[in-house]
Write an enzyme that holds these catalytic residues in place. Sequence first.
Site, PDB file in Angstrom:
ATOM      1  N   GLU A 106       0.842  -1.195   0.000  1.00 24.80           N
ATOM      2  CA  GLU A 106       0.000   0.000   0.000  1.00 24.80           C
ATOM      3  C   GLU A 106       0.880   1.248   0.000  1.00 24.80           C
ATOM      4  O   GLU A 106       2.055   1.181   0.339  1.00 24.80           O
ATOM      5  CB  GLU A 106      -0.881   0.034   1.267  1.00 24.80           C
ATOM      6  CG  GLU A 106      -1.868  -1.100   1.380  1.00 24.80           C
ATOM      7  CD  GLU A 106      -2.445  -1.208   2.791  1.00 24.80           C
ATOM      8  OE1 GLU A 106      -3.329  -0.412   3.114  1.00 24.80           O
ATOM      9  OE2 GLU A 106      -1.992  -2.080   3.552  1.00 24.80           O
ATOM     10  N   LYS A 108       2.267   4.672   1.549  1.00 23.54           N
ATOM     11  CA  LYS A 108       2.441   5.228   2.893  1.00 23.54           C
ATOM     12  C   LYS A 108       2.252   6.736   2.784  1.00 23.54           C
ATOM     13  O   LYS A 108       3.011   7.421   2.100  1.00 23.54           O
ATOM     14  CB  LYS A 108       3.838   4.912   3.419  1.00 23.54           C
ATOM     15  CG  LYS A 108       4.078   5.396   4.833  1.00 23.54           C
ATOM     16  CD  LYS A 108       5.434   4.920   5.340  1.00 23.54           C
ATOM     17  CE  LYS A 108       5.627   5.302   6.794  1.00 23.54           C
ATOM     18  NZ  LYS A 108       5.546   6.753   7.016  1.00 23.54           N
ATOM     19  N   ASP A 110       1.964  10.692   4.024  1.00 22.96           N
ATOM     20  CA  ASP A 110       2.750  11.549   4.892  1.00 22.96           C
ATOM     21  C   ASP A 110       1.815  12.561   5.543  1.00 22.96           C
ATOM     22  O   ASP A 110       1.613  13.658   5.038  1.00 22.96           O
ATOM     23  CB  ASP A 110       3.804  12.263   4.030  1.00 22.96           C
ATOM     24  CG  ASP A 110       4.976  12.720   4.864  1.00 22.96           C
ATOM     25  OD1 ASP A 110       4.985  12.436   6.071  1.00 22.96           O
ATOM     26  OD2 ASP A 110       5.878  13.350   4.296  1.00 22.96           O
ATOM     27  N   TYR A 211      -6.627   2.472   6.778  1.00 22.94           N
ATOM     28  CA  TYR A 211      -5.830   1.376   6.230  1.00 22.94           C
ATOM     29  C   TYR A 211      -5.664   0.195   7.166  1.00 22.94           C
ATOM     30  O   TYR A 211      -5.087  -0.812   6.782  1.00 22.94           O
ATOM     31  CB  TYR A 211      -4.449   1.887   5.797  1.00 22.94           C
ATOM     32  CG  TYR A 211      -3.665   2.549   6.905  1.00 22.94           C
ATOM     33  CD1 TYR A 211      -3.705   3.926   7.066  1.00 22.94           C
ATOM     34  CD2 TYR A 211      -2.897   1.798   7.787  1.00 22.94           C
ATOM     35  CE1 TYR A 211      -3.000   4.541   8.079  1.00 22.94           C
ATOM     36  CE2 TYR A 211      -2.188   2.405   8.800  1.00 22.94           C
ATOM     37  CZ  TYR A 211      -2.242   3.776   8.946  1.00 22.94           C
ATOM     38  OH  TYR A 211      -1.551   4.388   9.948  1.00 22.94           O
ATOM     39  N   LYS A 299      10.910   3.495   2.461  1.00 26.28           N
ATOM     40  CA  LYS A 299      10.847   4.952   2.294  1.00 26.28           C
ATOM     41  C   LYS A 299      11.434   5.396   0.957  1.00 26.28           C
ATOM     42  O   LYS A 299      12.480   4.921   0.540  1.00 26.28           O
ATOM     43  CB  LYS A 299      11.632   5.637   3.421  1.00 26.28           C
ATOM     44  CG  LYS A 299      11.092   5.346   4.809  1.00 26.28           C
ATOM     45  CD  LYS A 299      10.034   6.340   5.221  1.00 26.28           C
ATOM     46  CE  LYS A 299      10.681   7.593   5.783  1.00 26.28           C
ATOM     47  NZ  LYS A 299       9.663   8.535   6.281  1.00 26.28           N
ATOM     48  N   CYS A 391       6.661  44.986 -20.188  1.00 25.68           N
ATOM     49  CA  CYS A 391       6.847  43.597 -20.615  1.00 25.68           C
ATOM     50  C   CYS A 391       8.332  43.320 -20.855  1.00 25.68           C
ATOM     51  O   CYS A 391       8.990  44.061 -21.581  1.00 25.68           O
ATOM     52  CB  CYS A 391       6.047  43.345 -21.891  1.00 25.68           C
ATOM     53  SG  CYS A 391       6.329  41.704 -22.577  1.00 25.68           S
ATOM     54  N   CYS A 394       8.716  42.773 -24.834  1.00 25.14           N
ATOM     55  CA  CYS A 394       8.474  43.783 -25.862  1.00 25.14           C
ATOM     56  C   CYS A 394       8.484  45.213 -25.337  1.00 25.14           C
ATOM     57  O   CYS A 394       8.374  46.162 -26.110  1.00 25.14           O
ATOM     58  CB  CYS A 394       7.152  43.499 -26.582  1.00 25.14           C
ATOM     59  SG  CYS A 394       5.702  43.784 -25.554  1.00 25.14           S
ATOM     60  N   CYS A 407       0.758  41.602 -20.488  1.00 21.36           N
ATOM     61  CA  CYS A 407       1.270  42.396 -21.590  1.00 21.36           C
ATOM     62  C   CYS A 407       0.125  42.553 -22.583  1.00 21.36           C
ATOM     63  O   CYS A 407      -0.384  41.570 -23.104  1.00 21.36           O
ATOM     64  CB  CYS A 407       2.454  41.695 -22.267  1.00 21.36           C
ATOM     65  SG  CYS A 407       2.896  42.484 -23.827  1.00 21.36           S
ATOM     66  N   CYS A 412       3.259  40.717 -29.192  1.00 15.23           N
ATOM     67  CA  CYS A 412       4.389  40.359 -28.323  1.00 15.23           C
ATOM     68  C   CYS A 412       4.907  38.966 -28.700  1.00 15.23           C
ATOM     69  O   CYS A 412       4.140  38.004 -28.781  1.00 15.23           O
ATOM     70  CB  CYS A 412       3.928  40.402 -26.870  1.00 15.23           C
ATOM     71  SG  CYS A 412       5.222  40.050 -25.694  1.00 15.23           S
TER      72      CYS A 412
HETATM   73 ZN   LIG Z   1       5.043  41.890 -24.410  1.00 11.97          ZN
END
Ligand SMILES: [Zn+2]
Length: 648
Positions: A106, A108, A110, A211, A299, A391, A394, A407, A412
């Site tokens: 199965e 495990k 966390d 479980y 683990k 931007c 551009c 932008c 662009c």
């Molecule tokens: Zn741009």
Amino acid sequence: MSRQRELTDILNKWAYEYYVLDAPTVSDKEYDAFYDELKKLEAESGEVYPDSPTRRVGGEPIKAFVQYNHIARLYSLDKSVTCEELQAFLTRVSKVAGGGTEYTAEYKFDGLTVCLTYENGEFLRATTRGNGVVGEDVTAQVLTIKSYPMRISYKGTLEVRGEAVIRLSVLKKYNETAAEPLKNARNAAAGAIRNLDPRVTAERRPDIYFYDINYLSDGEPLSQEQAHDFLVKEGFKVFPYFRICRSEEEVLAAIDEIEVGRKTLDVLTDGAVIKVNDAAVREAMGYTDKFPRWAMAYKFEAEEVTTKVVGVVWQVGRTGKLTPLAQLEPVELAGATVRKATLNNYGDILRKDVKIGSRVLIRRSNEVIPEILGATEHTDDSREIEKPTVCPACGTPLNEVGAHLFCPNRGCRPRIAAKLDHYAGKNAMDIEGFSESTAYLLIDKKNVRAFSDLYRLKAEDLKDLEGFKAKKINNLLSAIEKSKTPELDAFIYAIGIDGIGRVAARDLAKRFKGMEELKKAAYDDLIALENIGDITANNVVAYFADGENLRELDALAEVGVTPRAEEAPKGGVFEGESVVLTGSLAHYKRSEAQKIVESLGGVCQSAVTAKTTLVLAGEDAGSKLEKAQKLGVRIIDEAEFERLIGKN
Ligand SMILES: [Zn+2]
């Protein structure tokens, strides 16, 4: 049966379908209506049944946790991290059991281990594992979680064991609006359960995967397989993966499966649990003073690590949205080397307190690029990440919309490249051999700007491009040519309307059957579809109100791109019907019934509207049924449905 008893049972059934089976049969609205009615009846009668869903809400904060002595000790598991250690465990087992012992494998998880006690078939209390002998009573907190039953058929004393976790998607959503983001999924789960205020528990929406059975007052000890089946039968949420392994090879294969599978899970895992299945072998092997000798946790590498931010670049997407991408000092995470991680937007950077030069915690995510959870440590040379005003690609001044920067320049370069790349993608026009780097080449050298420009490319245009030999040119051009007759839904997805994914595109194609009809779609027609929400419906309307978009669609038609509407199955009994499903069906899941309706020519809607022509009402149908009755829509039950589809 009283109405109060009936409502309690129905609501518990719906909660079971929603929280344990992940297969809801009613909408939140229908659930809420019944819930409100139950609350009213409880107030009137002054009685609340022990299994009433109204008990499962966050109550008042408690002063302190009460200690609780577990009926049977909750052992932790011995851990192995190398194949040799695992092999040594398997050898020890086979020495006691001889060959042919069965194992179970199965995931495990966390999170935080919790233990639930039942007596006389009723839920009594929930406790943390603590040191295994003494834990803390967290009943008020765990009552807010709905992945287990309040009533079971087993009448003896029972203790079951599960792992409380917070799903990564839930945590992400929580962090989007939380004043203080929760960095670590495991700590978030533990903090949610071990919180004096049950309302905080409810807010963080933890889940429990059960479980094991820790104590059973009556009956023989169970094998792991029997314990698993017992949990399923009594209505506890278990994780779908559960393997019986009949040899050591099968154990190793299962561990491989788990190690691959965990990378795409919505829950943090840190290993695989291997147990001897047979109760008699377990008894023969016994316990050390800390661990059972018949189980082992294998683990895996951590799914969360810390590393240093060395820089940030702002990426421009196809809608013009800027996304900050952190450049990291390379680090190993869940079996891969990570060099970059996403930060969603500028506000996210501030909330997570991320600076260049600082150490940050990153977590494996379901997407390719991991996510930064927050800063763990600043150094003397940590410096703030600047918010861009223009931007980076551009130079156009940026627009700020909500938490995001955009932008606004449609020309662009990275925007166009991302648009073309999306258009050519596998789930879109499927132009084989076209990549983002192809897009940049065509933009820079061949002045390609729009989708339609692709169809005007000639072989002689491409000859001077670096790396383009005759064969490659030929392949690309024939792939572009081949894309001229896409499925309608693929085309709708390809043109990149904001918020329209593959599923929504399919809905649109089914409902409107052609681009001309889709162009004229009104907001009300759109919102009635199963997978279209308010924002997306507005996006669609806005897209087709835009002159530039319409000109590009015309240009595509001119170069010969003609999407094929999927032929709705002709002559099906649901042809021409707009169908709404409500309530639960005895023989079909909701998704199955939808598929049947669609395969017989019908279109499924999420809500009853003036366009609805048919409602399929199962058991416990709620407000949708009432609305259908008011509107005089034809209503059929499951028996009639089965008759129509030729089952009876
Ligand atoms: Zn741009």
